[in-house]
Design a protein around this motif. Structure first.
Motif, PDB file in Angstrom:
ATOM      1  N   LYS A   1      -7.681  -7.545  -1.633  1.00  0.00           N
ATOM      2  CA  LYS A   1      -6.269  -7.245  -1.382  1.00  0.00           C
ATOM      3  C   LYS A   1      -6.133  -5.989  -0.534  1.00  0.00           C
ATOM      4  O   LYS A   1      -5.320  -5.941   0.404  1.00  0.00           O
ATOM      5  CB  LYS A   1      -5.517  -7.073  -2.698  1.00  0.00           C
ATOM      6  N   GLU A   2      -6.941  -4.974  -0.833  1.00  0.00           N
ATOM      7  CA  GLU A   2      -6.880  -3.738  -0.056  1.00  0.00           C
ATOM      8  C   GLU A   2      -7.310  -3.972   1.385  1.00  0.00           C
ATOM      9  O   GLU A   2      -6.739  -3.388   2.317  1.00  0.00           O
ATOM     10  CB  GLU A   2      -7.756  -2.662  -0.710  1.00  0.00           C
TER      11      GLU A   2
ATOM     12  N   GLN B   1      -7.044  -6.866   3.026  1.00  0.00           N
ATOM     13  CA  GLN B   1      -5.979  -7.634   3.657  1.00  0.00           C
ATOM     14  C   GLN B   1      -4.776  -6.765   3.998  1.00  0.00           C
ATOM     15  O   GLN B   1      -3.998  -7.093   4.901  1.00  0.00           O
ATOM     16  CB  GLN B   1      -5.556  -8.783   2.731  1.00  0.00           C
ATOM     17  N   GLN B   2      -4.626  -5.650   3.286  1.00  0.00           N
ATOM     18  CA  GLN B   2      -3.538  -4.712   3.554  1.00  0.00           C
ATOM     19  C   GLN B   2      -4.049  -3.449   4.242  1.00  0.00           C
ATOM     20  O   GLN B   2      -3.401  -2.404   4.199  1.00  0.00           O
ATOM     21  CB  GLN B   2      -2.825  -4.351   2.248  1.00  0.00           C
TER      22      GLN B   2
END
Length: 377
Positions: A153-154, A156-157
């Motif tokens: 998630k990190e 992807q962000q």
């Protein structure tokens, strides 16, 4: 499976760019050893389940503690080539993962970057963590730190996470090439520029990931063929009854291959930057300091003074460094005769080329090529 005394098994993932390079090194050693290899449908690869019952001469590959014990009890020597575990088998030939991280840090710092980030997310085993640790330790020696992206998630962000203080670019070290591409895609989706906002370097120099997409990505070429060659040499000694070494054999990364993802203007003096570009673009030609000065329409004295202040080298030293850097690439990637190679790097005489190469690298051209192809013995 009956015992085949001369058969060697490779317990690897043949789909991996890293392992295919290791196989090339093993094959180079095997060419003069007379070894035969276990294959499945023509691929030199054996599964763990088959290996647990296979009867052969020796094994090279991703050796777990459980597998090492099983093979040892059956009298089959093995050499591990992957740092999957902190306590990996002593009979190992491994990339120096901490050094990989340190080299990435040095490269990004030399680019003039002062903010950093890194990730080893999804990499199984200790190798990714060791790379990140080496990266952070090297940064700390210069008074810097790094943001760690620890989850998918990190990553992807990443664009949002790293967008703080956007005016100051970030140097990003990804412990594998595919992670570097994920970070670059995420940052571009967030409107960040590569390399102006985020300069990214990966590991393994996979051609498809690094070169066949835009922008191209810088990466650390591991030279994993040397791992394979040294692993085969060690296995041969073990099969002859030699003792297991006291420590694993560590292989240094081969080189950094710079591409667009880190091609930032690290030199603040525009005149000096233009001089560097000219020298880089004409490294294959016998250029002189006078020709650099003429091309820039400037005073030689002014350029020499500003160049030395900004780069820390004279123009002559930079020309020599660029020529020898090109020579190193040709020595690694071609079978070009030394005499022809010297001319391709701007040297009319081999003696002058040999002297310059020795001064710049500490090795002769022939020794450099031999070490790259066969590793240190």
């Amino acid at each position: 499976m009956g015992r085949t005394s001369t058969e060697i098994a490779l317990h690897i993932d043949f789909n991996s760019h890293y392992y295919r390079n290791i196989v090339r090194g093993v094959a180079r050693y095997a060419a003069v050893s007379g070894w035969k290899f276990y294959t499945h449908r023509g691929i030199p690869e054996i599964t763990k389940a088959d290996l647990m019952q296979w009867q052969g001469a020796g094994v090279i590959g991703r050796i777990t503690p459980e597998l090492e014990k099983n093979l040892r009890q059956r009298g089959i020597p093995s050499v591990n080539v992957k740092a999957d575990y902190v306590d990996f088998p002593v009979a190992s030939v491994l990339m120096d993962n901490e050094l990989i991280g340190r080299e990435a840090a040095r490269y990004l710092i030399e680019k003039g970057l002062r903010r950093f980030a890194t990730t080893a997310w999804s990499i199984q085993g200790a190798s990714g963590q060791l790379k990140v640790e080496g990266f952070i330790k090297a940064l700390q020696q210069y008074g810097y730190d790094a943001t760690i992206l620890a989850t998918q998630k990190e990553i992807q962000q990443a664009g949002k996470v790293l967008q703080v203080e956007k005016s100051e670019p970030v140097g990003f070290f990804a412990a594998e090439d595919f992670l570097g591409r994920m970070v670059m895609d995420a940052c571009e989706d967030a409107g960040l520029r590569i390399p102006e906002d985020i300069a990214v370097i990966g590991v393994d120099n996979s051609p498809f990931i690094c070169e066949m997409l835009s922008p191209t990505m810088s990466s650390i070429e591991l030279g994993a063929e040397r791992v394979g060659y040294q692993a085969a040499s060690l296995l041969n000694r073990l099969m002859q009854g030699c003792a297991v070494p006291d420590e694993p054999i560590m292989i240094a990364p081969e080189r950094i291959v710079g591409r667009h993802s880190t091609d930032i203007l690290e030199i603040q003096d525009e005149l000096v930057a233009r001089a560097l570009r000219f020298i880089r673009d004409h490294a294959a030609e016998p250029i002189t300091v006078a020709e650099v000065v003429d091309a820039l329409f400037c005073s030689r004295r002014v350029l020499e003074k500003r160049f030395r202040k900004e780069v820390g080298r004279t123009l002559h030293e930079e020309i020599r460094r660029s020529r020898i850097e090109r020579a190193c690439e040709l020595l690694r990637d071609s079978d070009m005769l030394i005499e022809v190679l010297a001319e391709a790097c701007g040297y009319s005489r081999r003696e002058r080329f040999n002297a310059a190469f020795l001064q710049e690298t500490g090795k002769t051209p022939s020794a450099y090529r031999k070490e790259y192809r066969f590793g240190k013995s």
